[in-house]
Design an enzyme around this catalytic site. Structure first.
Site, mmCIF file in Angstrom:
data_model
loop_
_atom_site.group_PDB
_atom_site.id
_atom_site.type_symbol
_atom_site.label_atom_id
_atom_site.label_comp_id
_atom_site.label_asym_id
_atom_site.label_seq_id
_atom_site.Cartn_x
_atom_site.Cartn_y
_atom_site.Cartn_z
ATOM 1 N N LYS A 16 -26.766 27.400 -16.151
ATOM 2 C CA LYS A 16 -27.124 27.470 -14.509
ATOM 3 C C LYS A 16 -28.376 26.472 -14.490
ATOM 4 O O LYS A 16 -29.063 26.368 -15.531
ATOM 5 C CB LYS A 16 -27.476 29.212 -14.405
ATOM 6 C CG LYS A 16 -27.325 29.169 -12.867
ATOM 7 C CD LYS A 16 -25.883 29.727 -12.413
ATOM 8 C CE LYS A 16 -25.721 29.943 -11.118
ATOM 9 N NZ LYS A 16 -24.647 30.522 -10.821
ATOM 10 N N GLY B 143 -16.262 42.469 4.829
ATOM 11 C CA GLY B 143 -16.647 40.918 4.785
ATOM 12 C C GLY B 143 -15.289 40.130 4.901
ATOM 13 O O GLY B 143 -14.417 40.228 3.855
ATOM 14 N N GLY C 95 -15.186 36.744 5.289
ATOM 15 C CA GLY C 95 -15.510 35.287 5.156
ATOM 16 C C GLY C 95 -14.531 34.496 4.326
ATOM 17 O O GLY C 95 -13.426 34.789 4.362
HETATM 18 P P1 NAD Z 1 -18.971 34.293 2.960
HETATM 19 O O1 NAD Z 1 -20.395 34.140 3.515
HETATM 20 O O2 NAD Z 1 -17.881 33.220 3.586
HETATM 21 O O3 NAD Z 1 -18.515 35.717 3.810
HETATM 22 C C1 NAD Z 1 -19.299 36.710 3.819
HETATM 23 C C2 NAD Z 1 -18.886 37.640 5.085
HETATM 24 O O4 NAD Z 1 -19.427 38.899 4.932
HETATM 25 C C3 NAD Z 1 -19.182 37.023 6.275
HETATM 26 O O5 NAD Z 1 -18.043 36.705 7.280
HETATM 27 C C4 NAD Z 1 -20.338 37.758 6.925
HETATM 28 O O6 NAD Z 1 -20.131 37.591 8.303
HETATM 29 C C5 NAD Z 1 -19.866 39.132 6.385
HETATM 30 N N1 NAD Z 1 -20.918 40.185 6.194
HETATM 31 C C6 NAD Z 1 -22.085 39.758 6.142
HETATM 32 N N2 NAD Z 1 -22.820 40.999 6.128
HETATM 33 C C7 NAD Z 1 -21.978 42.120 6.366
HETATM 34 C C8 NAD Z 1 -21.946 43.616 6.545
HETATM 35 N N3 NAD Z 1 -22.884 44.034 6.555
HETATM 36 N N4 NAD Z 1 -20.774 44.244 6.547
HETATM 37 C C9 NAD Z 1 -19.630 43.317 6.825
HETATM 38 N N5 NAD Z 1 -19.476 42.184 6.640
HETATM 39 C C10 NAD Z 1 -20.586 41.366 6.542
HETATM 40 O O7 NAD Z 1 -18.991 34.486 1.292
HETATM 41 P P2 NAD Z 1 -17.933 34.431 0.492
HETATM 42 O O8 NAD Z 1 -17.732 33.059 -0.133
HETATM 43 O O9 NAD Z 1 -16.632 34.786 0.981
HETATM 44 O O10 NAD Z 1 -18.241 35.484 -0.546
HETATM 45 C C11 NAD Z 1 -18.181 36.601 -0.325
HETATM 46 C C12 NAD Z 1 -18.783 37.296 -1.745
HETATM 47 O O11 NAD Z 1 -18.033 37.013 -2.786
HETATM 48 C C13 NAD Z 1 -20.213 36.845 -2.101
HETATM 49 O O12 NAD Z 1 -20.926 37.915 -2.609
HETATM 50 C C14 NAD Z 1 -20.186 35.765 -2.954
HETATM 51 O O13 NAD Z 1 -21.221 35.898 -3.936
HETATM 52 C C15 NAD Z 1 -19.025 36.241 -3.939
HETATM 53 N N6 NAD Z 1 -18.137 35.367 -4.377
HETATM 54 C C16 NAD Z 1 -17.575 34.236 -3.877
HETATM 55 C C17 NAD Z 1 -16.986 33.372 -4.414
HETATM 56 C C18 NAD Z 1 -16.276 32.196 -3.665
HETATM 57 O O14 NAD Z 1 -15.468 31.405 -4.324
HETATM 58 N N7 NAD Z 1 -16.649 31.824 -2.447
HETATM 59 C C19 NAD Z 1 -16.753 33.392 -5.998
HETATM 60 C C20 NAD Z 1 -17.267 34.469 -6.677
HETATM 61 C C21 NAD Z 1 -17.847 35.194 -5.886
#
Ligand code: NAD
Length: 369
Positions: free
Chosen positions: A80, A180, A182
């Site tokens: 990292k 969530g 997202g």
């Molecule tokens: P993102 O920021 O696109 O989505 C997160 C979503 O959660 C957003 O829509 C946000 O509005 C919502 N949110 C925030 N607070 C909230 C709450 N209190 N209640 C309900 N919803 C809430 O992030 P992402 O890329 O979709 O990642 C989501 C999780 O997965 C993170 O923890 C990230 O570390 C993990 N992750 C993502 C990836 C990837 O490929 N993107 C890979 C491994 C792990």
């Protein structure tokens, strides 16, 4: 002080401090373990209050990557990097190119990617100086956004956990609560819908919630309610530490399987889930689809192969649940156990000398010849 911190935090192979005065670069690269392959892990840019804080963070995160890659069955080690600075103010092309030169100097022992505070565009600048970067934009020959692949991997985690808990991986009629919607959460909700699951969703983003309600027939609840809603499977896909002292007793699910990183606030919460009979799919195993995707990019990208790879998450979880039962330990510990076994077994194989491509001692003179 630095060596003391390294010794306290773990058993890292190499720590590289990177400094470029003109570019304003202050970064630390941590290579935790390369027993399985080159160390891969993203570059985080963060306004750390102290250098010590940055060092502790990079040591912790790189160690986590060793376990994640090992449990995912990838031939990758754990690494990292952190850049000390404000991602909103301190970024420049020169900064990322200077950083790319440091990565290049490691000759592929460390491969980087984007992470919190860095973007695909930043990685494009790194790519100008080194090929040891992955997750770059499709325009540069990369695989782009890994979120759909992460979501696909989480779907396999949900299915494996359903098989373990309910005796069938069929999600038809299963109530799944997604916290969530997202980048990962919405794709996951789409996959779950296609698999016949009944969705319950929450997000602070009202537009996404409305979309899920209309397109995926999801039932919408408030962000306060989602963790305690009555469901078969809870899929946290928002932020970390959501299984904590305040929430754990309110859970009303039989399985927790989602994408969020560091879901358990403390290890004791993993022990508690185990005691409560709630099956927990260890986060770093369930969300490894993104890592698998960038691994496939290193081999020469194909979306089909990346999708195929994510299927491995199903088997990995079945194995973890087996270890958990055999050893009578919570699943989060069983995941570490599985990773450590692979590190020991495959790491040992890799120690064997594979021969030399040419005779290295060209100046050697043998007496009498
Ligand atoms: P993102 O920021 O696109 O989505 C997160 C979503 O959660 C957003 O829509 C946000 O509005 C919502 N949110 C925030 N607070 C909230 C709450 N209190 N209640 C309900 N919803 C809430 O992030 P992402 O890329 O979709 O990642 C989501 C999780 O997965 C993170 O923890 C990230 O570390 C993990 N992750 C993502 C990836 C990837 O490929 N993107 C890979 C491994 C792990």
């Amino acid at each position: 002080m630095v060596f003391e911190t390294i010794a306290k935090t773990g058993d890292h192979e190499q720590i590289v401090y990177c400094y470029d005065k003109d570019a304003g670069l202050k970064a630390i690269i941590a290579i935790h373990n390369t027993a399985l392959g080159p160390a891969l892990g993203g570059t985080r840019m963060w306004n750390y209050a102290t250098e010590e804080e940055a060092l502790v963070d990079v040591l912790r995160l790189s160690r986590g990557m060793t376990y994640k890659a090992a449990a995912a069955g990838l031939n990758l080690g754990g690494g990292k990097a952190v850049i000390i600075g404000d991602p909103k103010k301190d970024k420049s092309e020169a900064l990322f190119r200077a950083f790319g030169q440091f990565i290049n100097s490691l000759n592929g022992r460390y491969i980087t990617a984007e992470d919190v505070g860095t973007t695909v565009k930043d990685m494009g600048h790194v790519f100008a100086e080194t090929s040891w970067v992955t997750g770059i934009s499709p325009a540069l020959g990369g695989s782009g956004d890994p979120s759909p692949l992460t979501a696909r991997g989480v779907l396999h985690a949900v299915k494996a956990s359903a098989f373990e808990k309910f005796g069938s991986a069929d999600l038809k009629g299963k109530k799944v609560a997604v916290q969530g919607l997202g980048k990962v959460g919405y794709y996951l909700a789409e996959y779950l819908h296609k698999n016949g699951a009944e969705l319950i969703v929450a997000d602070i983003d009202e537009e996404m919630v409305k979309k899920a309600e209309e397109k995926l027939k999801a039932k919408v609840v408030s962000t306060d309610e989602i963790l305690s809603v009555d469901c078969d499977i809870l899929a946290p896909c928002a932020m970390g530490a959501i299984i904590n002292d305040d929430t754990i007793s309110k859970l009303n699910c039989k399985v927790v399987a989602g994408a969020a990183n560091n879901m358990l606030k403390e290890f004791k919460h993993g022990d508690q889930l185990h005691e409560m009979g709630i099956l927990y799919a260890p986060d770093y195993v369930a969300n490894a689809g993104g890592l698998m995707n960038v691994f496939v990019e290193l081999e020469g990208y194909s979306r089909e192969r990346a999708l195929e790879r994510t299927q491995g998450i199903y088997d990995n979880l079945i194995e973890i649940y087996k270890i958990s039962k055999e050893m009578g330990i919570p699943s989060y510990k069983a995941a570490d156990e599985m990773a450590e076994r692979r590190l020991a077994q495959i790491g040992r194989l890799k120690q064997k000398h594979t021969g030399l491509s040419s005779r290295p001692f060209t100046t050697l003179k043998v007496e009498g010849r």
